[in-house]
Design a protein around this motif. Structure first.
Motif, PDB file in Angstrom:
ATOM      1  N   GLY A 231       9.151  17.515   4.527  1.00  0.00           N
ATOM      2  CA  GLY A 231      10.523  17.847   4.146  1.00  0.00           C
ATOM      3  C   GLY A 231      11.006  17.016   2.965  1.00  0.00           C
ATOM      4  O   GLY A 231      10.879  15.799   2.963  1.00  0.00           O
ATOM      5  N   GLY A 232      11.545  17.687   1.931  1.00  0.00           N
ATOM      6  CA  GLY A 232      12.023  16.981   0.748  1.00  0.00           C
ATOM      7  C   GLY A 232      10.910  16.389  -0.092  1.00  0.00           C
ATOM      8  O   GLY A 232      11.112  15.401  -0.815  1.00  0.00           O
ATOM      9  N   LEU A 233       9.731  17.006  -0.051  1.00  0.00           N
ATOM     10  CA  LEU A 233       8.572  16.435  -0.717  1.00  0.00           C
ATOM     11  C   LEU A 233       8.756  16.327  -2.231  1.00  0.00           C
ATOM     12  O   LEU A 233       8.334  15.348  -2.836  1.00  0.00           O
ATOM     13  CB  LEU A 233       7.317  17.274  -0.415  1.00  0.00           C
ATOM     14  N   LEU A 234       9.354  17.330  -2.839  1.00  0.00           N
ATOM     15  CA  LEU A 234       9.536  17.293  -4.292  1.00  0.00           C
ATOM     16  C   LEU A 234      10.267  16.021  -4.721  1.00  0.00           C
ATOM     17  O   LEU A 234       9.841  15.334  -5.660  1.00  0.00           O
ATOM     18  CB  LEU A 234      10.297  18.538  -4.768  1.00  0.00           C
ATOM     19  N   ALA A 235      11.348  15.691  -4.047  1.00  0.00           N
ATOM     20  CA  ALA A 235      12.104  14.485  -4.400  1.00  0.00           C
ATOM     21  C   ALA A 235      11.258  13.231  -4.199  1.00  0.00           C
ATOM     22  O   ALA A 235      11.290  12.315  -5.025  1.00  0.00           O
ATOM     23  CB  ALA A 235      13.382  14.401  -3.570  1.00  0.00           C
ATOM     24  N   ALA A 236      10.474  13.187  -3.111  1.00  0.00           N
ATOM     25  CA  ALA A 236       9.632  12.015  -2.846  1.00  0.00           C
ATOM     26  C   ALA A 236       8.550  11.865  -3.910  1.00  0.00           C
ATOM     27  O   ALA A 236       8.279  10.758  -4.388  1.00  0.00           O
ATOM     28  CB  ALA A 236       9.003  12.125  -1.455  1.00  0.00           C
ATOM     29  N   VAL A 237       7.936  12.958  -4.310  1.00  0.00           N
ATOM     30  CA  VAL A 237       6.906  12.928  -5.335  1.00  0.00           C
ATOM     31  C   VAL A 237       7.498  12.462  -6.667  1.00  0.00           C
ATOM     32  O   VAL A 237       6.911  11.631  -7.376  1.00  0.00           O
ATOM     33  CB  VAL A 237       6.238  14.307  -5.473  1.00  0.00           C
TER      34      VAL A 237
ATOM     35  N   VAL B  10       0.830  -1.206   0.000  1.00  0.00           N
ATOM     36  CA  VAL B  10       0.000   0.000   0.000  1.00  0.00           C
ATOM     37  C   VAL B  10       0.863   1.254   0.000  1.00  0.00           C
ATOM     38  O   VAL B  10       0.555   2.232  -0.676  1.00  0.00           O
ATOM     39  CB  VAL B  10      -0.949  -0.012   1.219  1.00  0.00           C
ATOM     40  N   VAL B  11       1.938   1.227   0.748  1.00  0.00           N
ATOM     41  CA  VAL B  11       2.783   2.406   0.910  1.00  0.00           C
ATOM     42  C   VAL B  11       3.975   2.321  -0.035  1.00  0.00           C
ATOM     43  O   VAL B  11       4.698   1.325  -0.044  1.00  0.00           O
ATOM     44  CB  VAL B  11       3.267   2.533   2.368  1.00  0.00           C
ATOM     45  N   GLN B  12       4.182   3.379  -0.830  1.00  0.00           N
ATOM     46  CA  GLN B  12       5.362   3.451  -1.687  1.00  0.00           C
ATOM     47  C   GLN B  12       6.432   4.305  -1.010  1.00  0.00           C
ATOM     48  O   GLN B  12       7.367   3.790  -0.430  1.00  0.00           O
ATOM     49  CB  GLN B  12       4.980   4.025  -3.053  1.00  0.00           C
ATOM     50  N   GLN B  13       6.286   5.629  -1.095  1.00  0.00           N
ATOM     51  CA  GLN B  13       7.177   6.544  -0.403  1.00  0.00           C
ATOM     52  C   GLN B  13       6.552   6.905   0.943  1.00  0.00           C
ATOM     53  O   GLN B  13       5.349   7.122   1.041  1.00  0.00           O
ATOM     54  CB  GLN B  13       7.373   7.824  -1.226  1.00  0.00           C
ATOM     55  N   VAL B  14       7.364   6.962   1.992  1.00  0.00           N
ATOM     56  CA  VAL B  14       6.860   7.347   3.305  1.00  0.00           C
ATOM     57  C   VAL B  14       7.810   8.366   3.922  1.00  0.00           C
ATOM     58  O   VAL B  14       9.036   8.227   3.833  1.00  0.00           O
ATOM     59  CB  VAL B  14       6.679   6.121   4.222  1.00  0.00           C
TER      60      VAL B  14
END
Length: 215
Positions: free
Chosen positions: A206-212, A197-201
């Motif tokens: 913080g650092g949302l752009l990279a996670a997206v 269910v969870v990909q990036q957590v």
């Protein structure tokens, strides 16, 4: 066209603070216990058919929480959450991280379990503009229903789409079911759940752009 969609309350706005402090106004010193009791009831109220307006959800879940905690309510006390909701605080990481997404060319949308009038008041406090909003009032249902996601997909036809949210139950589960890339903002440090269910957590934005972009 790249879209990042967000849940609002809990992800961008401190929902727990809002419920706790609102409850403290009617039952001083009992806010934390009423928050826990409210959390036990909200999803059940949202699932009632036909789907009630969010103002009703807030009031009814608070009434049930107060009944659990043996807190007597005055005639209009249950309206305190809807009344104070436009003033619930925005998390301090929202402005910079969402601004970075916009600067990188991402469009932003809210998929919210809220009424149109309440989210309009909240949007005035958000430090970045949003290009689209889908509310429960619009779709006649509450997440974890697929309705918000399907309405957004049909209306905006995103070529690239990542959903970002704090709630595992309301957001990560339906996004996984619909095969939408997703970032879980696990602000409460909840157990990780199903790794499918969870990909990036992340613990915060913080650092949302990279996670997206990884998602």
């Amino acid at each position: 066209m790249r879209w990042a969609t967000f849940d609002c309350f809990g992800t961008l706005v401190d929902w727990r603070h809002g419920i706790r402090t609102g409850a403290d106004l009617i039952a001083p010193g009992r806010g934390e216990r009423l928050l826990a009791a409210y959390n036990r009831h909200e999803a059940a109220v949202q699932a009632e058919t036909p789907a009630p307006r969010y103002r009703h959800v807030l009031a009814e879940a608070l009434r049930r929480a107060c009944a659990d905690e043996e807190v007597a309510l005055g005639a209009d006390d249950a309206s305190v959450l809807a009344t104070t909701l436009p003033y619930w605080p925005v998390f301090p990481d929202v402005g910079a991280e969402l601004s970075a997404l916009r600067a990188a060319g991402w469009r932003l949308a809210l998929l919210t379990n809220c009424d149109r009038d309440l989210i309009a008041e909240t949007r005035r406090r958000l430090p970045v503009p949003f290009d689209a909003v889908v509310t429960s009032e619009d779709v006649g249902a509450y997440k974890p229903s697929d309705a918000h996601f399907e309405a957004f997909r049909c209306t905006y036809e995103p070529t690239t789409w990542v959903h970002v949210a704090q709630s595992y139950f309301h957001d990560m589960v339906p996004a996984h079911r619909l095969d939408i890339p997703r970032v879980w903002i696990n602000r409460q440090g909840d157990p990780p759940g199903d790794e499918k269910v969870v990909q990036q957590v992340q613990r915060d934005l913080g650092g949302l752009l990279a996670a997206v972009e990884r998602a």
